[in-house]
Design an enzyme around this catalytic site. Structure first.
Site, PDB file in Angstrom:
ATOM      1  CB  SER A 103      -0.730  -0.173   0.763  1.00 35.53           C
ATOM      2  OG  SER A 103      -0.596   0.065   2.364  1.00 35.53           O
ATOM      3  CD  GLU A 104       0.392   4.095   1.900  1.00 38.06           C
ATOM      4  OE1 GLU A 104      -0.564   4.714   2.128  1.00 38.06           O
ATOM      5  OE2 GLU A 104       0.666   2.974   2.761  1.00 38.06           O
ATOM      6  CB  THR A 105       6.958   1.956  -0.714  1.00 36.08           C
ATOM      7  OG1 THR A 105       6.767   0.449  -1.778  1.00 36.08           O
ATOM      8  CG2 THR A 105       8.609   2.018  -0.483  1.00 36.08           C
TER       9      THR A 105
END
Length: 278
Positions: free
Chosen positions: A46-48
């Site tokens: 979902s996020e990095t």
């Protein structure tokens, strides 16, 4: 290409691999925004996040936060996961137990006792009633009658959340949204558990992207919900919300409101440590 320290952490669950995963690239100097975005898409999380030296002298580090398709000025679980990864990699905060993160939304204070990390929620940039035409669209997307929606509110603090309040947690858990009706909406649904339950609220987050997906545990949404629910007199000053239950996760979001400041926290588990050639 350069070998850089790489970490994957699990955020917002006391049990590893039951919260929301986050990829963290350390020492990200020299990477362009395009390179960061491409890698964030590749991780398929979902996020990095990418850790950089701070520009503001009051910050301990700077972070850039990417989904698979865009950069965000702020997001909750990337804030806590980045702070934990930075500290575990040898970061030294200016104040013991207090980390100051610099991001697109400004400076964010993070407190920690070593395992649980807690961020000071940034102010909402949009907060208030949702147009009835959008509420009707939300009801259709959630496949529920309009009258089952008790209230709605914009809860924008980076991600453009719309909060939706239902009468009970069981109604939240029973939802089966229609992806074709969700469109570009990002909907956070909340309902109370019965008195005596181990958590006060059940939360679900549906992101209107292609493909439509449900976020396991969402810090930014819970920060907005905390303000909305507390101002409405529905939430206690201190409570725990569950999220991810319907999709097999065990998210636990700890909310504490002190002198008007909303603090949102959870456990962070370190799952993967190594290097990435980037």
């Amino acid at each position: 290409m350069t070998l850089r320290r790489y970490t994957e952490v699990d955020v917002f669950s006391p049990t590893p691999y039951r919260g929301n995963p986050l990829a963290v690239v350390h020492d990200a100097e020299g990477l362009t925004g395009e390179q960061m975005q491409r890698f964030a898409k590749w991780t398929n999380l979902s996020e990095t996040t990418f850790l950089l030296p701070p520009i503001d002298p009051g910050a301990d580090y700077r972070v850039r936060i990417f989904t698979g398709s865009e950069e965000l000025p702020f997001a909750g679980h990337p804030t806590l996961g980045s702070a934990a990864a930075w500290l575990a990699a040898g970061g030294s905060a200016n104040s013991e137990g207090i980390i100051v993160q610099e991001c697109g939304a400004g400076l964010v204070v993070v407190r920690t006792d070593g395992r649980r990390f807690i961020f000071a929620a940034p102010p909402l940039t949009r907060f208030g009633p949702v147009d009835e035409t959008i509420v009707l669209r939300i009801a259709a997307a959630l496949r529920i009658p309009r009258e089952h929606i008790i209230d709605t509110s914009w809860l924008v603090n980076g991600p453009e959340w719309i909060g939706v309040r239902l009468a009970a947690a069981r109604e939240v858990l029973a939802l089966h949204p229609d992806p074709s009706a969700l469109g570009d909406l990002s909907i956070g649904v909340v309902g109370p558990h019965p008195t005596g339950h181990q958590t006060q609220f059940e939360v679900r987050a549906f992101i209107g992207e292609d493909p439509v997906w449900e976020d396991p545990v969402t810090g930014s949404l819970n920060a907005g919900l905390a303000r909305w629910l507390s101002e409405a007199g529905i939430a206690d000053r201190r409570y725990v919300a569950a999220q991810g239950t319907a999709i097999g996760y065990q998210g636990r979001v700890h909310v504490d409101i002190e002198d008007g400041q909303i603090w949102v926290g959870g456990d962070v588990n370190h799952c993967v440590t190594g290097e990435v050639d980037l």
